[in-house]
Design a protein around this motif. Sequence first.
Motif, mmCIF file in Angstrom:
data_model
loop_
_atom_site.group_PDB
_atom_site.id
_atom_site.type_symbol
_atom_site.label_atom_id
_atom_site.label_comp_id
_atom_site.label_asym_id
_atom_site.label_seq_id
_atom_site.Cartn_x
_atom_site.Cartn_y
_atom_site.Cartn_z
ATOM 1 N N ILE A 1 0.841 -1.204 0.000
ATOM 2 C CA ILE A 1 0.000 0.000 0.000
ATOM 3 C C ILE A 1 0.874 1.250 0.000
ATOM 4 C CG2 ILE A 1 -1.665 1.328 1.363
ATOM 5 C CD1 ILE A 1 -2.827 -1.410 2.271
ATOM 6 N N VAL A 2 1.934 1.259 0.808
ATOM 7 C CA VAL A 2 2.826 2.415 0.881
ATOM 8 C C VAL A 2 3.543 2.627 -0.452
ATOM 9 C CG1 VAL A 2 4.934 3.308 1.970
ATOM 10 C CG2 VAL A 2 3.107 2.366 3.375
ATOM 11 N N ALA A 3 3.993 1.564 -1.083
ATOM 12 C CA ALA A 3 4.690 1.692 -2.369
ATOM 13 C C ALA A 3 3.765 2.302 -3.424
ATOM 14 C CB ALA A 3 5.198 0.326 -2.825
ATOM 15 N N ASP A 4 2.520 1.834 -3.480
ATOM 16 C CA ASP A 4 1.560 2.405 -4.426
ATOM 17 C C ASP A 4 1.265 3.865 -4.084
ATOM 18 O OD1 ASP A 4 1.405 -0.001 -5.761
ATOM 19 O OD2 ASP A 4 -0.417 -0.654 -4.715
ATOM 20 N N PHE A 5 1.152 4.152 -2.788
ATOM 21 C CA PHE A 5 0.846 5.512 -2.333
ATOM 22 C C PHE A 5 1.969 6.483 -2.668
ATOM 23 C CE2 PHE A 5 1.292 8.664 1.097
ATOM 24 C CZ PHE A 5 0.155 9.410 0.842
ATOM 25 N N MET B 1 -6.720 4.433 4.730
ATOM 26 C CA MET B 1 -6.312 5.697 5.333
ATOM 27 C C MET B 1 -4.805 5.641 5.572
ATOM 28 S SD MET B 1 -8.173 7.696 8.442
ATOM 29 C CE MET B 1 -7.823 6.519 9.711
ATOM 30 N N VAL B 2 -4.103 6.648 5.035
ATOM 31 C CA VAL B 2 -2.655 6.703 5.142
ATOM 32 C C VAL B 2 -2.273 7.990 5.869
ATOM 33 C CG1 VAL B 2 -0.482 6.760 3.861
ATOM 34 C CG2 VAL B 2 -2.388 5.407 3.003
ATOM 35 N N ILE C 1 -7.060 9.706 2.368
ATOM 36 C CA ILE C 1 -8.033 8.614 2.352
ATOM 37 C C ILE C 1 -8.246 8.221 0.897
ATOM 38 C CG2 ILE C 1 -10.402 7.921 2.833
ATOM 39 C CD1 ILE C 1 -10.327 9.687 5.289
ATOM 40 N N ASN C 2 -7.994 6.962 0.609
ATOM 41 C CA ASN C 2 -8.048 6.425 -0.753
ATOM 42 C C ASN C 2 -7.233 7.276 -1.724
ATOM 43 O OD1 ASN C 2 -9.603 4.281 0.060
ATOM 44 N ND2 ASN C 2 -11.533 5.196 -0.560
ATOM 45 N N GLY C 3 -6.079 7.760 -1.262
ATOM 46 C CA GLY C 3 -5.165 8.509 -2.107
ATOM 47 C C GLY C 3 -5.463 9.989 -2.223
ATOM 48 N N THR C 4 -6.543 10.479 -1.615
ATOM 49 C CA THR C 4 -6.912 11.891 -1.691
ATOM 50 C C THR C 4 -6.576 12.577 -0.373
ATOM 51 O OG1 THR C 4 -8.738 11.326 -3.166
ATOM 52 C CG2 THR C 4 -8.810 13.489 -2.137
#
Length: 120
Positions: free
Chosen positions: A50-54, A91-92, A109-112
Motif C-alpha cells: 500500500i505504501v509503495a503504491d501511495f 487511510m494513510v 483517504i483512498n489517495g486523496t
Amino acid sequence: MKKLLTVLAGVVIALSLFVTTGNTVKAAEPDGDCICHDLLPIQGPERNKIVADFLSSKEFQAKKLELIKSGSTWNGAHTIEVVLPAEGVTMVGVPFISATGIPEVYVFINGTFVGSAPAE
C-alpha cells in the motif's frame, strides 16, 4: 486524656474511610457502535505494498513537494502508517516536521488528501 481523645478520633476517621461506600460517580460506558478504538496500523507486506503504491501517486508527490518547499521535512516511508477503517477505505498518515519544528500528520483517504493534524 488528650492522647486518648486523639486515638479515638483517629480510629473514627480510619473507620469512616473503610466503611463508607466510596465515590458514587461512575465513568461513562463506551458507545457500543464505536469501532475507532479497534483500529490498528497495518504491518508487514500488505502495508509495504500500500505504501509503495501511495508513494508513487501524483496526489502524494504534489503534497510532498509543497510541504518541502515550505520548509517541512519528511522522515521517509518507514514512518507512514496505514489503517483500513472499513472495507474499500484505505487511510494513510504521513508524518512531517514543520519548519517551526512541530510534528504534523497529513492524512490521505483512498489517495486523496483530506487534511492534517498535530502528531500525538
